[in-house]
Design a protein around this motif. Structure first.
Motif, mmCIF file in Angstrom:
data_model
loop_
_atom_site.group_PDB
_atom_site.id
_atom_site.type_symbol
_atom_site.label_atom_id
_atom_site.label_comp_id
_atom_site.label_asym_id
_atom_site.label_seq_id
_atom_site.Cartn_x
_atom_site.Cartn_y
_atom_site.Cartn_z
ATOM 1 N N TYR A 39 -11.806 6.420 9.806
ATOM 2 C CA TYR A 39 -12.368 5.284 9.069
ATOM 3 C C TYR A 39 -11.268 4.416 8.469
ATOM 4 O O TYR A 39 -11.286 3.188 8.604
ATOM 5 N N VAL A 40 -10.317 5.051 7.818
ATOM 6 C CA VAL A 40 -9.223 4.302 7.199
ATOM 7 C C VAL A 40 -8.382 3.606 8.271
ATOM 8 O O VAL A 40 -8.029 2.435 8.125
ATOM 9 N N ASP A 41 -8.077 4.305 9.351
ATOM 10 C CA ASP A 41 -7.296 3.696 10.441
ATOM 11 C C ASP A 41 -8.007 2.472 11.027
ATOM 12 O O ASP A 41 -7.367 1.467 11.321
ATOM 13 N N ALA A 42 -9.318 2.561 11.185
ATOM 14 C CA ALA A 42 -10.074 1.476 11.814
ATOM 15 C C ALA A 42 -10.339 0.307 10.869
ATOM 16 O O ALA A 42 -10.308 -0.848 11.289
ATOM 17 N N ASN A 43 -10.600 0.609 9.599
ATOM 18 C CA ASN A 43 -11.048 -0.427 8.675
ATOM 19 C C ASN A 43 -9.999 -0.872 7.661
ATOM 20 O O ASN A 43 -10.119 -1.962 7.098
ATOM 21 N N TYR A 44 -9.037 -0.021 7.384
ATOM 22 C CA TYR A 44 -8.011 -0.326 6.394
ATOM 23 C C TYR A 44 -6.633 0.100 6.900
ATOM 24 O O TYR A 44 -5.928 0.864 6.236
ATOM 25 N N PRO A 45 -6.196 -0.396 8.041
ATOM 26 C CA PRO A 45 -4.903 0.041 8.585
ATOM 27 C C PRO A 45 -3.725 -0.301 7.677
ATOM 28 O O PRO A 45 -2.681 0.347 7.735
ATOM 29 N N ILE A 51 1.937 2.780 2.955
ATOM 30 C CA ILE A 51 2.480 4.082 2.559
ATOM 31 C C ILE A 51 3.733 4.395 3.362
ATOM 32 O O ILE A 51 4.745 4.838 2.814
ATOM 33 N N VAL A 52 3.694 4.144 4.658
ATOM 34 C CA VAL A 52 4.842 4.422 5.528
ATOM 35 C C VAL A 52 6.017 3.506 5.191
ATOM 36 O O VAL A 52 7.157 3.959 5.075
ATOM 37 N N GLU A 53 5.725 2.222 5.028
ATOM 38 C CA GLU A 53 6.804 1.251 4.805
ATOM 39 C C GLU A 53 7.440 1.371 3.430
ATOM 40 O O GLU A 53 8.652 1.267 3.300
ATOM 41 N N THR A 54 6.628 1.558 2.388
ATOM 42 C CA THR A 54 7.163 1.562 1.027
ATOM 43 C C THR A 54 7.479 2.964 0.516
ATOM 44 O O THR A 54 8.165 3.105 -0.491
ATOM 45 N N LYS A 55 6.922 3.966 1.198
ATOM 46 C CA LYS A 55 7.057 5.356 0.744
ATOM 47 C C LYS A 55 6.574 5.508 -0.707
ATOM 48 O O LYS A 55 7.130 6.244 -1.505
ATOM 49 N N ASP A 56 5.500 4.758 -0.997
ATOM 50 C CA ASP A 56 4.936 4.738 -2.338
ATOM 51 C C ASP A 56 3.438 4.478 -2.241
ATOM 52 O O ASP A 56 2.956 3.929 -1.245
ATOM 53 N N LEU A 57 2.729 4.847 -3.286
ATOM 54 C CA LEU A 57 1.300 4.555 -3.378
ATOM 55 C C LEU A 57 1.123 3.666 -4.599
ATOM 56 O O LEU A 57 0.930 4.150 -5.719
ATOM 57 N N SER A 58 1.238 2.368 -4.386
ATOM 58 C CA SER A 58 1.121 1.411 -5.490
ATOM 59 C C SER A 58 -0.296 1.442 -6.053
ATOM 60 O O SER A 58 -1.230 1.931 -5.407
ATOM 61 N N LYS A 64 -7.399 0.323 -3.128
ATOM 62 C CA LYS A 64 -7.999 0.127 -1.800
ATOM 63 C C LYS A 64 -8.375 1.462 -1.178
ATOM 64 O O LYS A 64 -9.433 1.594 -0.561
ATOM 65 N N LEU A 65 -7.499 2.445 -1.346
ATOM 66 C CA LEU A 65 -7.758 3.766 -0.779
ATOM 67 C C LEU A 65 -8.991 4.387 -1.416
ATOM 68 O O LEU A 65 -9.849 4.929 -0.723
ATOM 69 N N ARG A 66 -9.101 4.280 -2.728
ATOM 70 C CA ARG A 66 -10.269 4.824 -3.429
ATOM 71 C C ARG A 66 -11.551 4.165 -2.901
ATOM 72 O O ARG A 66 -12.534 4.837 -2.605
ATOM 73 N N SER A 67 -11.514 2.844 -2.770
ATOM 74 C CA SER A 67 -12.687 2.119 -2.251
ATOM 75 C C SER A 67 -13.021 2.563 -0.833
ATOM 76 O O SER A 67 -14.191 2.768 -0.504
#
Length: 77
Positions: A39-45, A51-58, A64-67
């Motif tokens: 779901y996340v891959d398809a709707n919120y790539p 996460i990969v680029e910044t190595k952080d969870l802002s 957005k992840l919670r939603s």
């Protein structure tokens, strides 16, 4: 043995540590996990990319992840 990319590890750890999976039946947790990744891959790539680029969870990405998790959960149950 199935290595899991870091962004997927972050997604599932976030869901678990924030209690977003507490009300799910134990027998269906693996099914939920796999479906959530899809779901996340398809709707919120952008979540995984960030996460990969910044190595952080802002805060913005976490929101957005919670939603995304809550949206998927409504379709799952």
């Amino acid at each position: 043995y199935a290595p899991l990319p870091v962004e997927k590890q972050v997604i599932i750890i976030y869901a678990v540590t924030n209690g977003l999976m507490d009300d799910l039946p134990l027998a269906r947790l693996r099914e939920f996990e796999v479906g959530l990744y899809r779901y996340v891959d398809a709707n919120y790539p952008e979540i995984g990319r960030s996460i990969v680029e910044t190595k952080d969870l802002s805060d913005e990405v976490a929101s957005k992840l919670r939603s995304a998790i809550l949206e998927f959960k409504q379709t799952f149950v």
